[in-house]
Write an enzyme that holds these catalytic residues in place. Structure first.
Site, PDB file in Angstrom:
ATOM      1  N   ASP A  34      -0.179   2.386  -5.073  1.00  0.00           N
ATOM      2  CA  ASP A  34      -1.286   2.489  -4.134  1.00  0.00           C
ATOM      3  C   ASP A  34      -0.842   3.386  -2.978  1.00  0.00           C
ATOM      4  OD1 ASP A  34      -3.708   1.890  -2.748  1.00  0.00           O
ATOM      5  OD2 ASP A  34      -2.656   0.314  -1.646  1.00  0.00           O
ATOM      6  N   ASP A  36      -2.796   3.949   0.691  1.00  0.00           N
ATOM      7  CA  ASP A  36      -2.994   3.411   2.045  1.00  0.00           C
ATOM      8  C   ASP A  36      -2.560   1.956   2.123  1.00  0.00           C
ATOM      9  OD1 ASP A  36      -4.539   5.641   3.559  1.00  0.00           O
ATOM     10  OD2 ASP A  36      -5.520   5.513   1.610  1.00  0.00           O
ATOM     11  N   ASP A 216      -1.365  -3.251  -1.644  1.00  0.00           N
ATOM     12  CA  ASP A 216      -1.445  -4.189  -0.521  1.00  0.00           C
ATOM     13  C   ASP A 216      -2.757  -4.936  -0.412  1.00  0.00           C
ATOM     14  OD1 ASP A 216      -3.044  -2.724   2.198  1.00  0.00           O
ATOM     15  OD2 ASP A 216      -2.796  -1.676   0.311  1.00  0.00           O
TER      16      ASP A 216
END
Length: 272
Positions: A34, A36, A216
């Site tokens: 991932d 961001d 996240d």
């Protein structure tokens, strides 16, 4: 050796109790990352993030070491990912899996329904009443952000943007709402990060490798589940509870260290 799903321990629901991942990547890893909140800290605006040169150099080395089995899996679209990571062009899944391209290929942008264009225009008018709110036009998806709204007005802005998105969804039957960190998105429902990872795992150079995915956000949960079913390594970045990830690292700096990015390179500070 690749473990079967049955031989893998159950995931730990409270993220704060999860252990760090193994100190080194498997030599036969298929690495999915991932962007961001994982590779890059959050910035006040989505267009304010920067990729540190040392991170880009390390990802390039890892891509070569893994025979190309490295892919970015992001909520951003492919065009934006290519701008961020230029001059490199990695295999990638954009818009949470709606867009996907193999290494060495160009991505194809998703179709943009007229109802989404109307929603975008109405959202741009709406945010005038909520200073600091932001409309992120992703082409086939639309993000409504309230990260930069003043703290005393943030709750009202969030309520208004969520209500707007829910209303817009009624005219977009093939779309769904995707909550995130200070953002709500309207995105096509036919794909997610898990389906994108599974599709990569059916192709060279990812096929037959141990899948590793770090992310996240709630949008990363399908990716964690997909990796877990293949006996891989799922890594939550942050301390969010209720995750399917089996391992945890505290922040993007820890991900950099785990991936072997040299310390000391400038890195944008999080503006959570």
């Amino acid at each position: 050796m690749r473990q079967s799903p049955e031989a893998t321990p159950p995931f730990l629901t409270p993220a704060a109790t999860a252990l760090p991942p193994p100190p080194t990547l498997p030599t036969n890893a298929a690495l999915f990352l991932d962007v961001d909140g994982c590779l890059l800290p959050f910035a006040p605006r989505p267009d304010a993030v920067e990729v540190p040169p040392a991170l880009l150099a390390r990802l390039t080395v890892l891509q070569q070491a893994l025979d190309g089995a490295l892919a970015l899996v992001s909520g951003r679209n492919l065009a934006t990912l290519d701008q961020l990571f230029a001059p490199q062009m990695f295999a990638a899944a954009g818009l949470h899996g709606v867009e996907r391209r193999r290494l060495g290929h160009t991505g194809v942008a998703g179709d943009v329904p007229s109802a989404l264009v109307r929603a975008r225009d109405a959202a741009i008018a709406l945010i005038d009443a909520h200073p600091g709110a932001l409309v992120e036009d992703k082409g086939a998806a639309l993000g409504l952000h309230w990260r930069m709204v003043a703290p005393e007005h943030k709750a009202a802005a969030e309520l208004a943007l969520r209500a707007f998105a829910a209303g817009a969804l009624t005219g977009l039957p093939d779309y769904q709402l995707q909550p995130g960190d200070h953002v709500i998105e309207l995105r096509p429902r036919h794909a997610d990060k898990g389906s994108a990872i599974l599709a990569f795992l059916e192709e060279a150079p990812f096929k037959g490798r141990v899948p590793v995915f770090a992310g996240d956000d709630l949008t990363d949960e399908p990716g964690f589940s997909a990796v877990n079913t293949h006996g891989g390594i799922s890594v939550l970045v942050g301390d969010r509870a209720g995750s399917a990830a089996r391992f945890r690292l505290p922040d993007p700096a820890a991900i950099h260290a785990w991936l072997g990015v040299p310390a000391g390179d400038p890195n944008p500070e999080s503006a959570r």
